[in-house]
Design an enzyme around this catalytic site. Structure first.
Site, PDB file in Angstrom:
ATOM      1  N   TYR A   1      -1.652  -2.372  -4.475  1.00  0.00           N
ATOM      2  CA  TYR A   1      -1.813  -1.475  -5.625  1.00  0.00           C
ATOM      3  C   TYR A   1      -1.153  -0.132  -5.341  1.00  0.00           C
ATOM      4  O   TYR A   1      -0.381   0.386  -6.151  1.00  0.00           O
ATOM      5  CB  TYR A   1      -3.298  -1.294  -5.935  1.00  0.00           C
ATOM      6  CG  TYR A   1      -3.586  -0.415  -7.129  1.00  0.00           C
ATOM      7  CD1 TYR A   1      -3.498  -0.924  -8.431  1.00  0.00           C
ATOM      8  CD2 TYR A   1      -3.939   0.925  -6.973  1.00  0.00           C
ATOM      9  CE1 TYR A   1      -3.749  -0.118  -9.520  1.00  0.00           C
ATOM     10  CE2 TYR A   1      -4.195   1.731  -8.069  1.00  0.00           C
ATOM     11  CZ  TYR A   1      -4.107   1.205  -9.341  1.00  0.00           C
ATOM     12  OH  TYR A   1      -4.357   2.005 -10.439  1.00  0.00           O
TER      13      TYR A   1
ATOM     14  N   SER B   1      -0.636   6.076 -10.730  1.00  0.00           N
ATOM     15  CA  SER B   1      -2.025   6.296 -10.338  1.00  0.00           C
ATOM     16  C   SER B   1      -2.050   7.310  -9.196  1.00  0.00           C
ATOM     17  O   SER B   1      -1.038   7.508  -8.507  1.00  0.00           O
ATOM     18  CB  SER B   1      -2.645   4.977  -9.851  1.00  0.00           C
ATOM     19  OG  SER B   1      -3.834   5.195  -9.116  1.00  0.00           O
TER      20      SER B   1
END
Length: 261
Positions: A166, A153
Site C-alpha cells: 500500500y 495517502s
C-alpha cells in the site's frame, strides 16, 4: 499566456465531464458529489453495480447527467473501453480522478508473498496508471486539455509497518502524477495528487472501531475529527475547474493538519 477572458465563475462546472474511479462510496463518492453539485456531468466507475446505482441516484439529485460504469481498474481493456465509452457518450472528457484502491491485509513484510504484494499494487498503482493513461488519451483526442488527479495517502510519506504494498503504491502514485504533469502540459493537461489523511470510510472502519487506535491517532489530528466524504468535494471542484489552470505537478494534502502536528 492566453487572451481569452476568464470565466465569470471559475468554479462553475456546467458542461464539464468528470470521471471518478471508485466513485460508488467513500472519498470517491465525496468527490463525485462535489463535482455534480458544481454542475458537472459525472461518470463513476467501480466493481459493484448495486453500489454504483445507489451512488448515481444520489448524484442525480443535483440535476446533471450521471453515468455509472461497472469497471475493474485491474482489467486494462475494461478501462480502455470505459474511457472510450464516456467520450463517445458525452463528446469529451475534462477531468479524471483515479481514486479506486484497496488497502490489503496487515501482514508482516517477511510473511508477505510477492503475489500478495501485487494484489495491492495491481489496483493501487497499475490501475491508476491505466486509468490516467486512457483518460489522457481521450483528452488529447478531444483537444480541450484537462485535469488528471491521482489519490495517494499519507502512507506515501510515512512508514507503514505491515503494509509495504500500500505504501509503495501510494508513493508511486505521487511520482506518476509528477511525470504526467511534465509530459502532458503541452496538451493543456495538468496532473496533481490529492493526499488524504485519516478519513472515516469503509476501508478504515475496522481500525476506527478499535478504541486503542482512536485514542492513539485522533489526538494527533489538530481539527479533532476524522475526515468525511464531503471534505473532498471542494478540492475536487478546484482541481477540475479553470481556477486551477496553472496548478500542476503538486501534492494537495487533506489531513486536518495531522502531518504537521
Amino acid at each position: 499566456m492566453t487572451d481569452a477572458a476568464p470565466p465569470a465563475n471559475p468554479f462553475d462546472l456546467t458542461g464539464h465531464v468528470a470521471v471518478v474511479t471508485g466513485g460508488g462510496s467513500g472519498i470517491g463518492l465525496g468527490m463525485a458529489e462535489g463535482l455534480a453539485r458544481a454542475g458537472a456531468t459525472v461518470a463513476i466507475l467501480g466493481r459493484s453495480a448495486q453500489r454504483l446505482d445507489s451512488a448515481a441516484a444520489t448524484l442525480r439529485s443535483h440535476g446533471n447527467p450521471v453515468l455509472p460504469v461497472v469497471c475493474d481498474v485491474t482489467d486494462e481493456q475494461a478501462v480502455t473501453d470505459a474511457m472510450a465509452r464516456i467520450r463517445s457518450e458525452f463528446g469529451w472528457l475534462d477531468s479524471c480522478f483515479a481514486n479506486a484502491g484497496v488497502r490489503g491485509t496487515f501482514t508482516p513484510t517477511l510473511d508477505t508473498s510477492l503475489a500478495e504484494f501485487r494484489e495491492v499494487t495491481r489496483v493501487d498503482l497499475d490501475g491508476v496508471f491505466v486509468t490516467l493513461r486512457e483518460a489522457a488519451r481521450q483528452m488529447i483526442g478531444a483537444g480541450r486539455g484537462g485535469s488528471l488527479v491521482g489519490v495517494s495517502s499519507l502512507g506515501a510519506v510515512q512508514g507503514m509497518p505491515r503494509q509495504p504494498a500500500y505504501a509503495a503504491s501510494k508513493a508511486g502514485v505521487t511520482s506518476l502524477m509528477d511525470s504526467l504533469a511534465v509530459e502532458f502540459a503541452r496538451y493543456g493537461i495538468r496532473a496533481n495528487t490529492i493526499q488524504p489523511g485519516w478519513f472515516a470510510t469503509e476501508m478504515t472502519a475496522d481500525g476506527m472501531a478499535d478504541e486503542r487506535f482512536r485514542a492513539r491517532v485522533l489526538p494527533r489530528v489538530p481539527v479533532r475529527r476524522w475526515g468525511a466524504a464531503e471534505d473532498v468535494g471542494g478540492i475536487a471542484v478546484y482541481l477540475a475547474s479553470p481556477a486551477s489552470a496553472y496548478h500542476t505537478g503538486d501534492v494537495l494534502r487533506l489531513d486536518g493538519g495531522y502531518l504537521k502536528f
